[in-house]
Design an enzyme around this catalytic site. Structure first.
Site, short mmCIF file in Angstrom:
data_model
loop_
_atom_site.label_atom_id
_atom_site.label_comp_id
_atom_site.label_asym_id
_atom_site.label_seq_id
_atom_site.Cartn_x
_atom_site.Cartn_y
_atom_site.Cartn_z
CG ASP A 66 -5.81 6.98 -5.35
OD1 ASP A 66 -6.10 6.71 -6.43
OD2 ASP A 66 -5.56 5.78 -4.87
CG ASN A 135 2.59 -2.56 -1.33
OD1 ASN A 135 1.31 -2.33 -1.77
ND2 ASN A 135 3.40 -1.61 -1.41
CG HIS A 137 -1.27 0.03 -2.45
ND1 HIS A 137 -0.07 -0.38 -3.14
CD2 HIS A 137 -2.11 0.40 -3.17
CE1 HIS A 137 -0.51 -0.17 -4.23
NE2 HIS A 137 -1.69 0.39 -4.41
CD GLU A 142 2.40 2.32 -1.34
OE1 GLU A 142 2.20 1.27 -1.37
OE2 GLU A 142 2.87 2.91 -2.58
#
Length: 256
Positions: A66, A135, A137, A142
């Site tokens: 990314d 979380n 990801h 997400e």
């Protein structure tokens, strides 16, 4: 999903480096490289093996996961600069075969499509290194991301921006990114996910033992036929079936 419990973060790094070493020594390899704090010890171990044991990346190609939208490659906070600093500049990986999304591209959506096609043209990723966010990801997918998504532009949650704010000092963390999608990641031939620290324990539990759900994007790896999850004790602390994972690892080791 093969869960391996390690005694320390250092042991996680060595185990991950062993898997990368095995794949690279088999011949030309397409590697997927994660950035962030978790894989840094693995990269340091691979650099050591390159320098001391002649581990060569000369026939490898690499793709990062990314990039932040708006950051050009020379920005020291970009993931291009980060992977160079943490790994690629210290081994013999040809830099023309180190690929990252172009965060400064004028059309991020078009850049995401270009990057997806570039991965496909390379024959896909052979071995993908991953971390996991607090979380759940992976990459910058997400919670709520499609489990079949391809490389795309995504908005970063407040939690992720808070987690990454330490890299930006007083500057705001970018709100958008280009990331390989969950479907793209799932197409890798082999996945190696590393998790260290109590802060990752809930996400690890949801990934390994929870339902496959967009609530925990990493849970999509339950469907992947060759995923190895390397955990140190704190990251594994909320898993219910620890004894089963230890027994399975012992039996597989004895078979080898």
């Amino acid at each position: 999903m093969h869960v391996i419990l390690c005694d320390s973060a250092a042991e996680v790094a060595v185990a991950a480096a062993d898997l990368v070493t095995r794949r690279v020594r088999r011949g030309p390899a397409v590697l997927g490289l994660a950035t962030g704090g978790t894989p840094q010890p693995t990269y340091r171990e691979l650099i050591r093996r390159h320098r001391e044991k002649r581990l060569s990346f000369a026939r490898a190609t690499a793709f990062t996961l990314d990039e932040y939208v708006g950051l050009i490659p020379t920005d020291p906070r970009s993931y291009r600069a980060t992977i160079l600093r943490d790994f690629a500049a210290h081994v013999d990986l040809p830099l023309e075969r180190l690929h990252t999304p172009q965060g400064g591209a004028p059309d991020p959506a078009a850049e995401a499509q270009r990057y997806e096609e570039l991965i496909a043209a390379a024959g896909g990723v052979d071995l993908q290194i991953l971390g996991i966010g607090t979380n759940g990801h992976i990459g910058f997918n997400e919670p709520g991301s499609s489990l079949s998504s391809r490389t795309t532009v995504r908005a970063l949650t407040r939690q992720t921006r808070t987690d990454n704010s330490r890299f930006f000092g007083r500057d705001p963390v970018p709100r958008l990114c280009i990331t390989q999608g969950l479907g793209t990641i799932s197409r890798a031939q082999e996945v190696v996910l590393l998790a260290v620290g109590r802060g990752k324990a809930r996400a690890v539990r949801d990934m390994v033992e929870g339902p496959v759900s967009a609530r925990c994007p990493a849970s999509v790896l339950q469907f992947h036929p060759r995923t190895t999850v390397l955990l140190e004790q704190e990251a594994a602390s909320q898993l219910e079936y620890l004894d089963d994972y230890r027994e399975a690892a012992r039996l597989l080791h004895e078979r080898d």
